[in-house]
Design a protein around this motif. Structure first.
Motif, PDB file in Angstrom:
ATOM      1  N   MET A  56       0.895  -1.073  -0.076  1.00 42.40           N
ATOM      2  CA  MET A  56       0.116   0.009  -0.019  1.00 42.40           C
ATOM      3  C   MET A  56       0.919   1.276   0.002  1.00 42.40           C
ATOM      4  N   ALA A  57       0.670   2.028  -0.748  1.00 43.80           N
ATOM      5  CA  ALA A  57       1.364   3.221  -1.053  1.00 43.80           C
ATOM      6  C   ALA A  57       1.372   4.243   0.293  1.00 43.80           C
ATOM      7  N   GLU A  58       2.319   4.595   0.815  1.00 42.81           N
ATOM      8  CA  GLU A  58       2.362   5.545   2.043  1.00 42.81           C
ATOM      9  C   GLU A  58       1.870   6.737   1.877  1.00 42.81           C
ATOM     10  N   LEU A  59       1.782   7.428   0.510  1.00 43.30           N
ATOM     11  CA  LEU A  59       1.332   8.775   0.444  1.00 43.30           C
ATOM     12  C   LEU A  59       0.348   8.761  -0.890  1.00 43.30           C
ATOM     13  N   LEU A  60      -0.618   9.335  -0.904  1.00 45.40           N
ATOM     14  CA  LEU A  60      -1.584   9.171  -2.090  1.00 45.40           C
ATOM     15  C   LEU A  60      -1.667  10.627  -2.629  1.00 45.40           C
ATOM     16  N   VAL A  61      -1.493  10.731  -4.082  1.00 47.39           N
ATOM     17  CA  VAL A  61      -1.367  11.954  -4.713  1.00 47.39           C
ATOM     18  C   VAL A  61      -2.637  11.875  -5.892  1.00 47.39           C
ATOM     19  N   GLU A  62      -3.177  12.910  -5.533  1.00 48.04           N
ATOM     20  CA  GLU A  62      -4.542  13.224  -6.556  1.00 48.04           C
ATOM     21  C   GLU A  62      -4.419  14.533  -6.959  1.00 48.04           C
ATOM     22  N   THR A  63      -4.751  14.718  -8.351  1.00 46.48           N
ATOM     23  CA  THR A  63      -4.842  16.121  -8.866  1.00 46.48           C
ATOM     24  C   THR A  63      -6.531  16.279  -9.322  1.00 46.48           C
ATOM     25  N   ALA A  64      -6.865  17.299  -9.078  1.00 48.95           N
ATOM     26  CA  ALA A  64      -8.108  17.647  -9.503  1.00 48.95           C
ATOM     27  C   ALA A  64      -8.326  19.076  -9.989  1.00 48.95           C
ATOM     28  N   GLY A  65      -8.258  19.415 -11.161  1.00 47.34           N
ATOM     29  CA  GLY A  65      -7.767  20.829 -11.754  1.00 47.34           C
ATOM     30  C   GLY A  65      -6.720  21.313 -11.516  1.00 47.34           C
ATOM     31  N   ALA A  66      -6.516  22.548 -10.833  1.00 51.67           N
ATOM     32  CA  ALA A  66      -5.257  22.979 -10.265  1.00 51.67           C
ATOM     33  C   ALA A  66      -5.073  22.746  -9.038  1.00 51.67           C
ATOM     34  N   VAL A  67      -5.770  21.851  -8.133  1.00 50.01           N
ATOM     35  CA  VAL A  67      -5.297  21.471  -6.737  1.00 50.01           C
ATOM     36  C   VAL A  67      -4.829  20.061  -6.798  1.00 50.01           C
ATOM     37  N   ARG A  68      -3.596  19.883  -6.052  1.00 49.56           N
ATOM     38  CA  ARG A  68      -3.018  18.595  -5.871  1.00 49.56           C
ATOM     39  C   ARG A  68      -3.196  18.372  -4.388  1.00 49.56           C
ATOM     40  N   THR A  69      -3.510  17.229  -4.068  1.00 45.33           N
ATOM     41  CA  THR A  69      -3.927  16.610  -2.651  1.00 45.33           C
ATOM     42  C   THR A  69      -3.021  15.680  -2.570  1.00 45.33           C
ATOM     43  N   LEU A  70      -2.036  15.701  -1.355  1.00 48.04           N
ATOM     44  CA  LEU A  70      -1.383  14.653  -0.856  1.00 48.04           C
ATOM     45  C   LEU A  70      -1.839  14.253   0.388  1.00 48.04           C
ATOM     46  N   THR A  71      -2.132  12.879   0.320  1.00 45.17           N
ATOM     47  CA  THR A  71      -2.605  12.246   1.604  1.00 45.17           C
ATOM     48  C   THR A  71      -1.906  11.372   2.386  1.00 45.17           C
ATOM     49  N   LEU A  72      -1.649  11.630   3.427  1.00 41.12           N
ATOM     50  CA  LEU A  72      -0.628  10.561   4.353  1.00 41.12           C
ATOM     51  C   LEU A  72      -1.501   9.425   4.558  1.00 41.12           C
ATOM     52  N   ASN A  73      -0.836   8.098   3.978  1.00 42.83           N
ATOM     53  CA  ASN A  73      -1.787   6.886   3.890  1.00 42.83           C
ATOM     54  C   ASN A  73      -1.185   5.634   4.809  1.00 42.83           C
ATOM     55  N   ARG A  74      -1.068   6.023   6.008  1.00 41.47           N
ATOM     56  CA  ARG A  74      -0.583   5.023   7.120  1.00 41.47           C
ATOM     57  C   ARG A  74      -1.759   4.912   8.254  1.00 41.47           C
ATOM     58  N   PRO A  75      -3.079   4.641   7.591  1.00 44.00           N
ATOM     59  CA  PRO A  75      -4.093   4.784   8.764  1.00 44.00           C
ATOM     60  C   PRO A  75      -3.931   3.822   9.994  1.00 44.00           C
ATOM     61  N   ALA A  76      -3.484   2.567   9.677  1.00 43.12           N
ATOM     62  CA  ALA A  76      -3.115   1.577  10.863  1.00 43.12           C
ATOM     63  C   ALA A  76      -2.073   2.040  11.999  1.00 43.12           C
ATOM     64  N   ARG A  77      -1.547   3.122  11.469  1.00 39.30           N
ATOM     65  CA  ARG A  77      -0.373   3.704  12.469  1.00 39.30           C
ATOM     66  C   ARG A  77      -0.692   5.078  12.531  1.00 39.30           C
ATOM     67  N   LEU A  78      -2.028   5.546  12.312  1.00 45.56           N
ATOM     68  CA  LEU A  78      -2.375   6.880  12.349  1.00 45.56           C
ATOM     69  C   LEU A  78      -1.644   7.916  11.615  1.00 45.56           C
ATOM     70  N   ASN A  79      -1.161   7.346  10.468  1.00 38.89           N
ATOM     71  CA  ASN A  79      -0.397   8.124   9.485  1.00 38.89           C
ATOM     72  C   ASN A  79       1.057   8.697  10.154  1.00 38.89           C
ATOM     73  N   ALA A  80       1.442   7.869  10.866  1.00 29.85           N
ATOM     74  CA  ALA A  80       2.739   8.399  11.635  1.00 29.85           C
ATOM     75  C   ALA A  80       3.898   8.359  10.641  1.00 29.85           C
ATOM     76  N   PHE A  81       4.688   9.361  10.767  1.00 38.00           N
ATOM     77  CA  PHE A  81       5.813   9.459   9.781  1.00 38.00           C
ATOM     78  C   PHE A  81       7.108   8.532   9.997  1.00 38.00           C
ATOM     79  N   THR A  82       7.494   8.087   9.043  1.00 39.51           N
ATOM     80  CA  THR A  82       8.636   7.365   8.919  1.00 39.51           C
ATOM     81  C   THR A  82       9.627   8.068   7.813  1.00 39.51           C
ATOM     82  N   ALA A  83      10.879   7.471   7.665  1.00 33.21           N
ATOM     83  CA  ALA A  83      11.767   8.185   6.840  1.00 33.21           C
ATOM     84  C   ALA A  83      11.312   7.834   5.376  1.00 33.21           C
ATOM     85  N   SER A  84      10.781   7.032   4.922  1.00 34.40           N
ATOM     86  CA  SER A  84      10.279   6.521   3.849  1.00 34.40           C
ATOM     87  C   SER A  84       9.073   7.445   3.415  1.00 34.40           C
ATOM     88  N   LEU A  85       8.387   7.768   4.277  1.00 35.98           N
ATOM     89  CA  LEU A  85       7.008   8.697   4.183  1.00 35.98           C
ATOM     90  C   LEU A  85       7.668   9.937   3.981  1.00 35.98           C
TER      91      LEU A  85
END
Length: 261
Positions: free
Chosen positions: A1-30
């Protein structure tokens, strides 16, 4: 599963932290993925606004303490390298970005995640969200720019109280303190954030860049220096295509169509 989701809608780029099982805690790879995605969004001329949010029930719980962190010669955990390698570059990247960055707090932002959110230009929050300088609970000091950002937002006394007590700040209180710009109901939060970002992305991108430059410089400038900087930046804004379009739209009583230049 990707740790970061990237989505573009028009001129808006959304970056979603995607480690929900770890409450999106930061790692070096994220961290690496997020910095890479931010750099790509900043370089993409089609992107006007960046939204940073989390998946699941949290924005982020901060550093993942289960990660194998560097150790010193005596075997003790050395947090310095992780800050220098990951958090400090990320904060510099966010603060120095040429485009507006929105932190969309879908849930708690704890520890370093609180300070990452506050480094963004605008903080939007769901009603169930909260902010927490939780460092004192594990005998650490706030990092990720927290000791620089928070006192400038709410004053040194109140900032130190939040740091010393490590108490969570509910979204409504964060709104009152000025840590959050707007508060939305949980059920409509994604749609409200999307609509807000679209409106912002339709604005004058060059003027946004100049505004960010002026505000960032203001903390180290006296009044005369800042007035001179405003005059210099206003000259740049005044010769822009966006300014001409803004004046024309005003005179013609229509919505301006800005191009970011």
């Amino acid at each position: 599963m990707a740790e970061l989701l990237v989505e573009t809608a028009g001129a808006v780029r959304t970056l979603t932290l995607n480690r929900p099982a770890r409450l999106n805690a930061f790692t070096a790879s994220l961290h690496a993925e997020l910095r890479k995605a931010l750099a790509a969004a900043m370089e993409d001329e089609g992107v006007g606004v960046i939204v940073l949010t989390g998946s699941g029930r949290a924005f982020s719980s901060g550093q993942d303490l289960t990660e194998d962190l560097p150790r010193d010669a005596d075997g003790g955990i050395d947090l310095g390298p992780a800050l220098e390698r990951d958090y400090n570059p990320l904060i510099r990247q966010i603060v120095g970005a040429p485009k507006p960055i929105i932190a969309a707090l879908n849930g708690p932002a704890v520890g370093a995640a609180m300070n990452i959110a506050l480094a963004c230009d605008i903080v939007l929050a769901a009603r169930s969200a909260s902010l927490q300088e939780a460092f004192a609970r594990i005998a650490l000091i706030p990092d990720a720019g927290g000791t620089w950002i928070l006192p400038r937002l709410i004053g040194p006394k109140r900032a130190l109280a939040l740091m010393l007590t490590a108490e969570p700040v509910p979204a409504e209180e964060a709104l009152r303190l000025g840590l959050v710009y707007k508060l939305y109901e949980d059920a409509t939060f994604p749609e409200e954030v999307a609509a807000f970002a679209v409106r912002l992305a339709q604005g004058p991108g060059l003027a946004y860049r100049l505004m960010r430059e002026a505000v960032l410089a203001s903390s180290g400038n006296d009044l005369e220096t800042q007035l001179a900087l405003e005059a210099a930046l206003q000259r740049k804004a005044g010769v822009s295509l966006d300014f001409r379009e803004g004046v024309a739209a005003f005179l013609e009583k229509r919505t301006p169509r800005f191009k970011g230049r």
